[in-house]
Design a protein around this motif. Structure first.
Motif, mmCIF file in Angstrom:
data_model
loop_
_atom_site.group_PDB
_atom_site.id
_atom_site.type_symbol
_atom_site.label_atom_id
_atom_site.label_comp_id
_atom_site.label_asym_id
_atom_site.label_seq_id
_atom_site.Cartn_x
_atom_site.Cartn_y
_atom_site.Cartn_z
ATOM 1 N N ASP A 1 62.494 33.746 105.078
ATOM 2 C CA ASP A 1 61.847 35.041 105.319
ATOM 3 C C ASP A 1 62.837 36.195 105.149
ATOM 4 O OD1 ASP A 1 59.351 36.383 106.187
ATOM 5 O OD2 ASP A 1 60.594 37.012 107.887
ATOM 6 N N SER A 2 64.036 36.047 105.732
ATOM 7 C CA SER A 2 65.041 37.128 105.597
ATOM 8 C C SER A 2 65.418 37.319 104.143
ATOM 9 C CB SER A 2 66.331 36.816 106.353
ATOM 10 O OG SER A 2 66.076 36.160 107.534
ATOM 11 N N CYS A 3 65.567 36.214 103.443
ATOM 12 C CA CYS A 3 65.945 36.290 102.036
ATOM 13 C C CYS A 3 64.847 37.029 101.252
ATOM 14 C CB CYS A 3 66.163 34.887 101.500
ATOM 15 S SG CYS A 3 66.562 34.843 99.777
ATOM 16 N N CYS A 4 63.581 36.682 101.519
ATOM 17 C CA CYS A 4 62.462 37.335 100.829
ATOM 18 C C CYS A 4 62.426 38.832 101.141
ATOM 19 C CB CYS A 4 61.135 36.702 101.244
ATOM 20 S SG CYS A 4 60.878 35.082 100.524
ATOM 21 N N GLN A 5 62.784 39.165 102.388
ATOM 22 C CA GLN A 5 62.786 40.575 102.765
ATOM 23 C C GLN A 5 63.787 41.346 101.893
ATOM 24 O OE1 GLN A 5 62.799 40.475 107.015
ATOM 25 N NE2 GLN A 5 60.714 41.233 106.769
ATOM 26 N N SER A 6 64.985 40.741 101.728
ATOM 27 C CA SER A 6 65.993 41.485 100.963
ATOM 28 C C SER A 6 65.676 41.476 99.467
ATOM 29 C CB SER A 6 67.396 40.955 101.247
ATOM 30 O OG SER A 6 67.473 39.604 100.917
ATOM 31 N N LEU A 7 64.955 40.459 99.001
ATOM 32 C CA LEU A 7 64.616 40.422 97.571
ATOM 33 C C LEU A 7 63.246 41.038 97.307
ATOM 34 C CD1 LEU A 7 65.778 36.784 96.669
ATOM 35 C CD2 LEU A 7 66.978 38.909 96.187
ATOM 36 N N ASN A 8 62.567 41.434 98.371
ATOM 37 C CA ASN A 8 61.216 41.971 98.279
ATOM 38 C C ASN A 8 60.266 41.029 97.516
ATOM 39 O OD1 ASN A 8 59.176 43.777 98.763
ATOM 40 N ND2 ASN A 8 59.588 44.990 96.902
ATOM 41 N N CYS A 9 60.217 39.764 97.994
ATOM 42 C CA CYS A 9 59.320 38.798 97.369
ATOM 43 C C CYS A 9 58.659 37.965 98.461
ATOM 44 C CB CYS A 9 60.105 37.898 96.415
ATOM 45 S SG CYS A 9 61.317 36.853 97.244
ATOM 46 N N ARG A 10 57.809 37.023 98.063
ATOM 47 C CA ARG A 10 57.206 36.091 99.014
ATOM 48 C C ARG A 10 57.578 34.676 98.561
ATOM 49 N NH1 ARG A 10 53.725 38.537 102.100
ATOM 50 N NH2 ARG A 10 52.844 36.589 102.859
ATOM 51 N N TYR A 11 57.398 33.699 99.447
ATOM 52 C CA TYR A 11 57.734 32.325 99.059
ATOM 53 C C TYR A 11 56.825 31.345 99.792
ATOM 54 C CZ TYR A 11 60.520 28.357 97.586
ATOM 55 O OH TYR A 11 60.915 27.185 97.013
#
Ligand SMILES: *Cc1c(COP(=O)(O)O)cnc(C)c1O
Length: 359
Positions: free
Chosen positions: A109-119
């Motif tokens: 989730d944190s990674c997606c936040q910084s990359l502005n994506c979903r997973y």
């Protein structure tokens, strides 16, 4: 082209994929084609994709990055729980991962936040094999984590059998998986897309008409490549068992005593060898060894040849009873099991030859 060489018949592979995909389709099940057994070899991945696998799945990020390049449009699944350190690349190159730790979900989730994506993730449930997965009583913690991680979409629940504890899939265990999925659905207030009911070893449930309604995905590798089910200890009758074989070149043929002579210490791997005295016998050496293959998973096509053992770069054969032409420079063929295939595909010293024989 040189030797040793793993020769793969693409037509026979495609037949296997096609048969399994059809059988699953008739039972409302989609197939994720598992490429790790052959290190996501491009021709193999294309065959799995074009014969109807709706996802491609692999346990190694490196293999998935390769798949992303070869098949940019395909849906890619990471089969092994992601390492925290690889999450940035996992979210970039793959569409979905199997997960089992609430912390992993938070990290994604944190990674997606910084990359502005979903997973997307599939929650693995441990139903007794004791490899990865949450136990039923851990569902609330996982659900809690998912609720707090708005950029992570839980699209399913999955289970693995027969990989560590040797536990066999059963109708009962898959019904437990469905119940666990229903709890997650209720808590998350959304439907799960996938109820992923295992691997090759789950095929017997379909064959026997015992696959619970609701299981809608299997992740299949071994059945395609070898036509076998190691966990179920069987060959699968409607599949080809001769998709691939190993070819290795003979470098020595000599009559020798069958029992080592001299003071005995340990072999190159620290084991103390003990060979029975069968008199002088004709032996051959082929140029491949433990560095390239799991030797116990090899069987010579010629039944009268016996594998005596191996060192890093040599396999020693008893060829006394063989009626074949055993000469240096000749090629011997071997069948391979899953462990042997995996090692061969990973060795940079072994060529992989995927071919379409005529007809
Ligand atoms: C390897 C693997 C599979 C495929 O198993 P096969 O026995 O080759 O069909 C499925 N799921 C997971 C999680 C795996 O690691």
């Amino acid at each position: 082209m040189g030797w040793p060489r793993l020769v793969i018949n693409e037509n026979k592979l495609r037949q296997n994929v096609n048969r399994v995909v059809k059988l699953c389709e008739e039972n409302g099940i989609k197939v994720a084609g598992v490429t790790k057994g052959l290190c996501a070899h491009p021709a193999i991945a294309r065959a799995l994709d074009s014969e109807g696998c709706s996802w491609l799945a692999d346990s190694r990020l490196d293999n998935l990055v390769q798949l992303r390049i070869i098949l940019p449009e395909s849906s890619l699944m990471l089969l092994r729980i992601p390492m925290p350190s690889e999450i940035p690349l996992v979210t970039r190159y793959t569409d979905c991962s199997l997960v089992s730790m609430p912390q992993t979900v938070s990290l994604i989730d944190s990674c997606c936040q910084s990359l502005n994506c979903r997973y997307k993730v599939i929650i693995m449930c441990d139903l007794g094999d004791l490899r990865e997965g949450i136990l039923i009583e851990d569902i609330p913690l996982m659900v809690n984590s998912l609720k707090n991680c708005s950029r992570v979409d839980c699209i399913g629940i999955g289970v693995n059998f027969g990989c560590f504890g040797g536990v066999l899939p059963s109708e009962e265990k898959l019904l437990d998986l469905i119940s666990a999925g229903k709890i997650i659905e209720k808590e998350l207030e959304k439907e799960l897309t996938f109820f992923s009911g295992g691997a090759t070893s789950s095929l017997p449930l379909i064959e026997e008409g015992k696959m619970p309604l609701g299981i809608n995905q299997l992740r299949i590798g071994e059945a395609f490549f070898l036509g076998t089910d190691t966990t179920g200890m069987r060959t699968i009758p409607y599949l080809n068992q001769d998709v691939m074989h190993l070819e290795a070149e003979i470098i020595e043929v000599r009559k020798k005593p069958s029992r080592p002579f001299g003071k005995i210490g340990a072999d190159a791997f620290g084991n103390i060898p003990d060979f029975p005295d069968r008199g002088n016998r004709r032996r051959a050496i082929v140029a491949i060894g433990k560095q390239d293959v799991r030797v116990t998973g090899l069987h010579p096509f010629d039944d009268s040849i016996e594998v005596l053992g191996a060192s890093s770069d040599h396999i020693i054969l008893d060829v006394e009873d063989s009626k074949g032409l055993i000469e240096i420079g000749n090629i011997l063929k071997f069948t391979v099991d899953y462990g042997a295939m995996l090692a061969l595909a990973t060795s940079p010293y072994v060529e992989i030859d995927v071919h379409h024989p005529a007809g």
